[in-house]
Design a protein around this motif. Structure first.
Motif, PDB file in Angstrom:
ATOM      1  N   UNK A  68       0.850  -1.187   0.000  1.00 15.22           N
ATOM      2  CA  UNK A  68       0.000   0.000   0.000  1.00 15.22           C
ATOM      3  C   UNK A  68       0.888   1.240   0.000  1.00 15.22           C
ATOM      4  N   UNK A  69       0.281   2.388   0.305  1.00 13.15           N
ATOM      5  CA  UNK A  69       1.004   3.663   0.363  1.00 13.15           C
ATOM      6  C   UNK A  69       0.903   4.237   1.772  1.00 13.15           C
ATOM      7  N   UNK A  70       1.894   5.040   2.149  1.00 17.14           N
ATOM      8  CA  UNK A  70       1.839   5.680   3.466  1.00 17.14           C
ATOM      9  C   UNK A  70       2.570   7.027   3.469  1.00 17.14           C
ATOM     10  N   UNK A  71       1.978   8.008   4.139  1.00 17.50           N
ATOM     11  CA  UNK A  71       2.643   9.298   4.420  1.00 17.50           C
ATOM     12  C   UNK A  71       3.398   9.860   3.218  1.00 17.50           C
ATOM     13  N   UNK A  90      -1.713   7.446  14.458  1.00 17.50           N
ATOM     14  CA  UNK A  90      -0.884   7.852  13.318  1.00 17.50           C
ATOM     15  C   UNK A  90      -1.329   7.093  12.078  1.00 17.50           C
ATOM     16  N   UNK A  91      -0.808   7.497  10.936  1.00 15.56           N
ATOM     17  CA  UNK A  91      -1.072   6.798   9.668  1.00 15.56           C
ATOM     18  C   UNK A  91      -0.623   5.337   9.804  1.00 15.56           C
ATOM     19  N   UNK A  92       0.567   5.133  10.350  1.00 13.87           N
ATOM     20  CA  UNK A  92       1.092   3.776  10.534  1.00 13.87           C
ATOM     21  C   UNK A  92       0.173   2.954  11.433  1.00 13.87           C
ATOM     22  N   UNK A  93      -0.359   3.590  12.455  1.00 19.67           N
ATOM     23  CA  UNK A  93      -1.241   2.910  13.409  1.00 19.67           C
ATOM     24  C   UNK A  93      -2.508   2.392  12.725  1.00 19.67           C
ATOM     25  N   UNK A  94      -2.991   3.117  11.698  1.00 16.92           N
ATOM     26  CA  UNK A  94      -4.179   2.666  10.957  1.00 16.92           C
ATOM     27  C   UNK A  94      -3.924   1.271  10.389  1.00 16.92           C
ATOM     28  N   UNK A 129       7.079  10.062   7.809  1.00 17.13           N
ATOM     29  CA  UNK A 129       6.923   9.189   8.983  1.00 17.13           C
ATOM     30  C   UNK A 129       7.717   9.731  10.169  1.00 17.13           C
ATOM     31  N   UNK A 130       7.144   9.621  11.361  1.00 18.20           N
ATOM     32  CA  UNK A 130       7.862  10.014  12.573  1.00 18.20           C
ATOM     33  C   UNK A 130       8.786   8.881  13.023  1.00 18.20           C
ATOM     34  N   UNK A 131       9.691   9.197  13.922  1.00 19.37           N
ATOM     35  CA  UNK A 131      10.582   8.156  14.455  1.00 19.37           C
ATOM     36  C   UNK A 131       9.785   7.062  15.168  1.00 19.37           C
ATOM     37  N   UNK A 132       8.692   7.462  15.812  1.00 18.32           N
ATOM     38  CA  UNK A 132       7.849   6.479  16.502  1.00 18.32           C
ATOM     39  C   UNK A 132       7.218   5.520  15.488  1.00 18.32           C
ATOM     40  N   UNK A 169       7.503   0.122  12.276  1.00 18.37           N
ATOM     41  CA  UNK A 169       7.921  -0.612  11.071  1.00 18.37           C
ATOM     42  C   UNK A 169       8.995  -1.643  11.442  1.00 18.37           C
ATOM     43  N   UNK A 170       9.968  -1.213  12.223  1.00 22.36           N
ATOM     44  CA  UNK A 170      11.061  -2.113  12.622  1.00 22.36           C
ATOM     45  C   UNK A 170      10.511  -3.286  13.436  1.00 22.36           C
TER      46      UNK A 170
END
Length: 378
Positions: A165-168, A186-190, A209-212, A217-218
Motif C-alpha cells: 500500500x502507500x503511506x505518508x 498515526x497513519x502507521x497505526x491505521x 513518517x515520525x521516528x515512533x 515498522x522495525x
C-alpha cells in the motif's frame, strides 16, 4: 550485476507516464489516475498496456517488480499471466478501494472488494506460476473503510500473502487520514490496527513518517519503498533514507510509475542520490548516501523489502540467478570510455550515465528473458 528490483510500480498507469505531473497527489489521483484505471475493465486495453510495461521494465533491467494493477480482477490476473509469460519475477496486486473515488464506477462495495480479492487470490494461486505471486493491495487508507482494511488484513494472514500500500506520501493526505481515522494515533497505526503491517508488507513513500512510526515498522518487520522521482514530481516530500536505515527498517527503491515519470530503476538510483544530496544541502550534518549504498537498495535492499532475499538480490550461492549482463562500451551507447577504469568506476558510470542500450542480456531464475524471443519481440 544482480538484477534490479522495483518495489513499487503502478502497471495500470504506464500509458500516461511522462505526462500529467502538474498537481499534488490527491488532485492528481482524481484528475488523471482514477479515470485511466477505470478503463482496465476492457481486457484488450489491459493486454496492450500490461504487455508494454512488463517488456519495458525487463528491458530496463528490472528482474523483479511489485505491481499495482486496478480493481478489475480479470485484468489483474492478466497482468500476472503476462509477467509469467515474459519471465519476470513479480508480485501482482488487485487494488481494493471502497470510498473516495471521483469516478463513479471506479470503486467497489466492501462485499465486492472482499469477494473479488478472494477470487483473485484463488485463481492466481491455481496457476502455480513459479515466479509470480499475488499481493493483497488496499490502495491506501483514504480509499478504504476500516471494515475493508480489517478484512484485507485477515485475508493476507489466512493465506500468508504479501501486502502492499502507500503511506505518508504528502501532508494533505496525512491530514485526510487523521480526519478519516480519528481513533488511530498515526497513519502507521491505521495499518497496524488492521493487521496490515507484517514482515511481508511493503509501503510506498513514507516521506513524513515520525521516528515512533519507523520504530513500529522495525518492530513488525514491515518495509518501505523509496520512490524519489514521484516524491519530486508530485512535490510530495523528501524521504530521509539515512534516518530509515538508522532505524534498521528494510528499504528498497521504486519507480512509482506514473507519479514517477521513468520506468527505469537507473532513474530511481539517480533520484535517490539527488534526494540525499538535497537533504545535505539543507543540513550539512546530514550523511549523504553513497552510490554503493543506493546500488544495494536497488538490488539486495529491494529483495529484503519484498521478503524475497532468500531467492534473489545478490549472487550468494543457492539463490536464483537474476542478473544483467552490462556492456558499458556498447557501440552507439551513452557512455564514452576515455581511460582504462576498474570495475567499481565502470559500475558508477553505468548507474549515473547508462541506459537500456547498455543492458545486453537479462536473466531471471537462470533463464535469458532479454533479448526477447522472436515471438514476443516488438
Amino acid at each position: 550485476m544482480p538484477g534490479m528490483i522495483d518495489t513499487h510500480i503502478h502497471a495500470s498507469q504506464y500509458s500516461y507516464a511522462g505526462t500529467a505531473l502538474d498537481l499534488p497527489l490527491l488532485q492528481w489521483l482524481n484528475t488523471y489516475t482514477f479515470p485511466v484505471e477505470s478503463r482496465f475493465k476492457d481486457l484488450e486495453f489491459a493486454q496492450k498496456v500490461y504487455s508494454q510495461v512488463v517488456k519495458r521494465t525487463l528491458r530496463n533491467g528490472t528482474t523483479t517488480a511489485c505491481y499495482f494493477a486496478t480493481i478489475h480482477t480479470d485484468a489483474s490476473l492478466l497482468l500476472g499471466q503476462i509477467a509469467n509469460d515474459c519471465g519476470q519475477r513479480a508480485l501482482v496486486g488487485k487494488v481494493c478501494m471502497d470510498r473516495n473515488s471521483s469516478v463513479k464506477h471506479y470503486k467497489e462495495t466492501i462485499q465486492e472488494s472482499q469477494d473479488e480479492t478472494y477470487r483473485f487470490i484463488k485463481e492466481f494461486l491455481k496457476k502455480k506460476y513459479p515466479l509470480v505471486k499475488p499481493v493483497v493491495t488496499p490502495r491506501f487508507a483514504p480509499s478504504c473503510t476500516e471494515e475493508l482494511l480489517a478484512q484485507l488484513g485477515e485475508i493476507a494472514k489466512n493465506n500468508n500473502l504479501h501486502i502492499q500500500s502507500h503511506i505518508s506520501e504528502n501532508m494533505e493526505e496525512i491530514k485526510l487520514v487523521q480526519e478519516l481515522f480519528p481513533d488511530s494515533e498515526s497513519y502507521t497505526d491505521v495499518y497496524y490496527k488492521h493487521s496490515l503491517l507484517t514482515d511481508k508488507t511493503v509501503m510506498a513513500h513514507g516521506c513524513h513518517l515520525t521516528d515512533k512510526e519507523l520504530a513500529l515498522f522495525k518492530e513488525t518487520g514491515a518495509s518501505l519503498s523509496h520512490c524519489p522521482n514521484s516524491n519530486f514530481s508530485l512535490c510530495s516530500g523528501v524521504l530521509d533514507v539515512r534516518n530509515v536505515l538508522n532505524h534498521k527498517v528494510k528499504l528498497g527503491l521504486g519507480t512509482d510509475v506514473a507519479g514517477g515519470y521513468s520506468s527505469s530503476m537507473l532513474d530511481a538510483v539517480r533520484r535517490a542520490l539527488d534526494a540525499s544530496k538535497v537533504l545535505t544541502i539543507q543540513n550539512p550534518e546530514h550523511e549523504t548516501l553513497t552510490f554503493e549504498e543506493v546500488f544495494r537498495l536497488a538490488t539486495l535492499g529491494g529483495s529484503q523489502a519484498l521478503s524475497l532475499d532468500d531467492k534473489t538480490g545478490n549472487f550468494e550461492v543457492g539463490k536464483d540467478f537474476d542478473a544483467l549482463r552490462v556492456n558499458v562500451a556498447t557501440p552507439g551507447g551513452p557512455i564514452d570510455l576515455i581511460q582504462c577504469d576498474g570495475p567499481k568506476i565502470l559500475l558508477e558510470k553505468f548507474l549515473n550515465v547508462g541506459d537500456d542500450r547498455n543492458i545486453v542480456e537479462v536473466y531471471v531464475a537462470g533463464r535469458k528473458v532479454v533479448p526477447f524471443p522472436e515471438t514476443t519481440s516488438e
